[in-house]
Enzyme design. Structure first.
Site, PDB file in Angstrom:
ATOM      1  N   ASP A 176     -14.645   4.806 -10.106  1.00  0.00           N
ATOM      2  CA  ASP A 176     -13.455   5.072  -9.420  1.00  0.00           C
ATOM      3  C   ASP A 176     -13.619   6.742  -9.570  1.00  0.00           C
ATOM      4  O   ASP A 176     -13.345   7.527 -10.473  1.00  0.00           O
ATOM      5  CB  ASP A 176     -12.269   4.717 -10.321  1.00  0.00           C
ATOM      6  CG  ASP A 176     -10.923   5.206  -9.726  1.00  0.00           C
ATOM      7  OD1 ASP A 176     -10.894   6.181  -8.830  1.00  0.00           O
ATOM      8  OD2 ASP A 176      -9.847   4.666 -10.209  1.00  0.00           O
ATOM      9  N   GLU A 231      -4.819  -5.827  12.555  1.00  0.00           N
ATOM     10  CA  GLU A 231      -5.465  -6.832  11.440  1.00  0.00           C
ATOM     11  C   GLU A 231      -6.812  -7.243  11.574  1.00  0.00           C
ATOM     12  O   GLU A 231      -7.196  -7.613  12.933  1.00  0.00           O
ATOM     13  CB  GLU A 231      -4.625  -7.878  11.403  1.00  0.00           C
ATOM     14  CG  GLU A 231      -3.224  -7.663  10.453  1.00  0.00           C
ATOM     15  CD  GLU A 231      -2.327  -8.923   9.929  1.00  0.00           C
ATOM     16  OE1 GLU A 231      -2.883  -9.926  10.441  1.00  0.00           O
ATOM     17  OE2 GLU A 231      -1.053  -8.800   9.238  1.00  0.00           O
ATOM     18  N   ARG A 266      -3.049  10.470   2.019  1.00  0.00           N
ATOM     19  CA  ARG A 266      -2.902   9.543   0.989  1.00  0.00           C
ATOM     20  C   ARG A 266      -3.462   8.316   1.336  1.00  0.00           C
ATOM     21  O   ARG A 266      -2.883   7.634   2.491  1.00  0.00           O
ATOM     22  CB  ARG A 266      -1.550   9.364   0.456  1.00  0.00           C
ATOM     23  CG  ARG A 266      -0.630  10.516   0.024  1.00  0.00           C
ATOM     24  CD  ARG A 266       0.526  10.209  -0.439  1.00  0.00           C
ATOM     25  NE  ARG A 266       0.306   9.719  -1.919  1.00  0.00           N
ATOM     26  CZ  ARG A 266       0.064  10.753  -3.002  1.00  0.00           C
ATOM     27  NH1 ARG A 266       0.340  11.761  -2.770  1.00  0.00           N
ATOM     28  NH2 ARG A 266      -0.159  10.014  -4.023  1.00  0.00           N
ATOM     29  N   LYS A 292      -7.255  13.566  -3.303  1.00  0.00           N
ATOM     30  CA  LYS A 292      -7.113  14.630  -4.543  1.00  0.00           C
ATOM     31  C   LYS A 292      -8.281  15.789  -3.960  1.00  0.00           C
ATOM     32  O   LYS A 292      -7.666  16.494  -3.141  1.00  0.00           O
ATOM     33  CB  LYS A 292      -7.511  13.754  -5.569  1.00  0.00           C
ATOM     34  CG  LYS A 292      -6.695  12.727  -6.023  1.00  0.00           C
ATOM     35  CD  LYS A 292      -6.762  12.111  -7.334  1.00  0.00           C
ATOM     36  CE  LYS A 292      -5.530  11.010  -7.782  1.00  0.00           C
ATOM     37  NZ  LYS A 292      -5.789   9.706  -7.155  1.00  0.00           N
ATOM     38  N   TYR A 318      -0.885  -2.383  15.560  1.00  0.00           N
ATOM     39  CA  TYR A 318      -1.466  -3.366  14.636  1.00  0.00           C
ATOM     40  C   TYR A 318      -2.661  -3.685  14.819  1.00  0.00           C
ATOM     41  O   TYR A 318      -3.197  -4.022  16.118  1.00  0.00           O
ATOM     42  CB  TYR A 318      -0.206  -4.681  14.793  1.00  0.00           C
ATOM     43  CG  TYR A 318       0.296  -5.165  13.486  1.00  0.00           C
ATOM     44  CD1 TYR A 318      -0.328  -5.372  12.539  1.00  0.00           C
ATOM     45  CD2 TYR A 318       1.850  -5.002  13.559  1.00  0.00           C
ATOM     46  CE1 TYR A 318       0.587  -5.545  11.373  1.00  0.00           C
ATOM     47  CE2 TYR A 318       2.558  -5.230  12.641  1.00  0.00           C
ATOM     48  CZ  TYR A 318       2.038  -5.610  11.351  1.00  0.00           C
ATOM     49  OH  TYR A 318       2.489  -5.768  10.229  1.00  0.00           O
ATOM     50  N   THR A 329      -9.807   7.501  -4.056  1.00  0.00           N
ATOM     51  CA  THR A 329      -8.495   8.046  -3.141  1.00  0.00           C
ATOM     52  C   THR A 329      -9.132   9.093  -2.153  1.00  0.00           C
ATOM     53  O   THR A 329     -10.092   9.702  -2.595  1.00  0.00           O
ATOM     54  CB  THR A 329      -7.375   8.515  -3.953  1.00  0.00           C
ATOM     55  OG1 THR A 329      -7.823   9.369  -4.997  1.00  0.00           O
ATOM     56  CG2 THR A 329      -6.909   7.318  -4.800  1.00  0.00           C
TER      57      THR A 329
HETATM   58  N1  DSN Z   1      -4.417   8.968 -10.146  1.00  0.00           N
HETATM   59  C1  DSN Z   1      -3.235   9.340 -10.977  1.00  0.00           C
HETATM   60  C2  DSN Z   1      -3.375  11.053 -11.148  1.00  0.00           C
HETATM   61  O1  DSN Z   1      -4.585  11.318 -11.722  1.00  0.00           O
HETATM   62  O2  DSN Z   1      -2.403  11.754 -10.996  1.00  0.00           O
HETATM   63  C3  DSN Z   1      -2.031   8.805 -10.260  1.00  0.00           C
HETATM   64  O3  DSN Z   1      -2.132   7.453 -10.283  1.00  0.00           O
END
Ligand code: DSN
Length: 402
Positions: A196, A48, A231, A225, A46, A222
């Site tokens: 984003d 925090e 993730r 990808k 933990y 994110t």
């Molecule tokens: N970011 C999305 C996608 O492009 O698959 C999923 O939320």
């Protein structure tokens, strides 16, 4: 592992991933090092708070891990630590975007984001997402003729609507986004510019797509990808008198999240180091070459590619074409059926709305194809040609009465 049911399912999924051709534009295959970090004892801790300011004891090592992830994230995107701040604690993309709005957009304020059916994301203010319930979306779209962004139209809309934040960076937009123009638009409207870059971050890191950092106030991404990490997600914020960095940190913790997942942060750090290498630059360039080959081959067989092509890692294919089957025998296949037929033959894609879609989101007019995952597995242009030929044969055999 002693749990036979879960062990069997993990092995089955591993086999499935190996057997299929994976064209899901938002997926990738991580390295064994990333997996090792994710599955480590770090999950037991933990932590925090932030490095040096934790609410639990025993965080000497986790502090070092989080600081390393921060240092590597800034270095990868060529950012100076006195100019940019990065928060590496968001659990994934949707919580990251929610944290930004929580931190810097007053409740009920306007988020100007691309509509979902034109390539935006739920968390860019769509009404079914919390981001569209606590704030109000000013949706924008693309030009119906060019199927690309119309910056003049966008400027007019932004100046009229005066949103608190303009969100750019999309999930199904294949073209180069002119970040400089978006900066001008956001400034003219008195809005913050948030990018984003979830889909694009690996391409940006590898030099295969223009970096939004010289223009944006806030950048979210994110890490799973094109960046090929676990993730997770990161939020970058400009450091200046507006204190966006401090506001966003507070929104992440204690605003929205509890203890950060240190195993995940360590895995992000591993992926960031992997991306900071010449081999990754070659990988990023190959992703683009591969998907451009896929687009060209499908187009030459009669399939309509939205906006005519791509500059990134993904394409949108109009498999329906308003129900018409053209001279080349392409068309008349709804997106859901196209995705199901391809899956039966081991090609995994996702059905996707196309701009100005006349069909419902659950069964839209197209499919989205991306090349990042197959490129990780070594695919080159010749492989993409074969994949395109298979897709063409499968879809042209589809029943045309619906
Ligand atoms: N970011 C999305 C996608 O492009 O698959 C999923 O939320």
């Amino acid at each position: 592992m002693k749990d036979p049911q879960i062990k069997k399912l993990i092995l089955a999924e591993k086999k499935r991933q190996k057997q299929v051709v994976n064209l899901i534009a938002s997926e990738n295959y991580v390295s064994n090092d990333v997996l090792e970090a994710l599955g480590s004892e770090l999950t037991n801790k933990y932590a925090e708070g932030y490095p040096g300011k934790r609410y639990y004891g025993g965080n000497e090592i986790t502090d070092k891990i989080e600081r390393l992830a921060i240092e590597r994230a800034l270095k990868l995107f060529k950012l100076k630590p006195d100019e940019w701040h990065v928060n590496v604690q968001p659990l994934s993309g949707s919580p990251a975007n929610l944290a930004v709005y929580t931190g810097v957009v007053p409740p009920g304020g306007k988020i100007m984001g691309m509509s979902l059916d034109h390539g935006g994301h739920l968390t860019h203010g769509h009404k079914v997402s919390a981001t569209g319930k606590f704030w109000s979306q000013v949706p924008y779209g693309i030009d119906s003729v060019t199927e690309t962004l119309n910056y003049d139209q966008l400027l007019e809309q932004a100046v009229n609507e005066k949103p608190a934040i303009l969100v750019a960076g999309f999930t199904a937009y294949p073209r180069i986004i002119d970040w400089a123009k978006l900066r001008e638009i956001a400034s003219a409207a008195g809005a913050l510019l948030m990018v984003d870059m979830s889909h694009l971050s690996g391409l940006v890191a590898g030099g295969a797509y223009p970096s939004p950092f010289p223009y944006a106030d806030i950048v979210t991404t994110t890490t799973h990808k094109t960046l090929r990490g676990p993730r997770s997600a990161m939020i970058f914020a400009k450091k200046d008198s507006r204190e966006l960095d401090k506001k966003i940190d507070k929104a992440v913790f204690p605003g929205l999240q509890g203890g950060p997942h240190i195993n995940q942060i360590a895995a992000v750090a591993v992926a960031l180091r992997e991306a900071d290498a010449p081999a990754f630059r070659r990988y990023a360039a190959q992703i683009v070459k591969n998907v451009q080959t896929l687009a060209g081959e499908l187009k030459s067989r009669g399939w309509r590619i939205i906006s005519g092509g791509t500059d990134s890692h993904l394409i949108l294919v109009d498999t329906w074409m308003s129900g018409l089957v053209n001279e080349a025998g392409a068309g008349g296949v709804p997106g859901k059926l196209a995705s199901e037929l391809l899956e039966k033959e081991g090609i995994i894609v996702n059905k996707n709305a196309i701009p100005f879609d006349s069909r419902p989101p659950a069964d839209p007019s197209g499919i989205r194809l991306g090349s990042a995952a197959e490129t990780t597995r070594g695919a080159k242009e010749k492989d993409m040609k074969k994949i395109a030929a298979r897709i063409d044969v499968i879809l042209k055999k589809a029943p045309k009465k619906h």
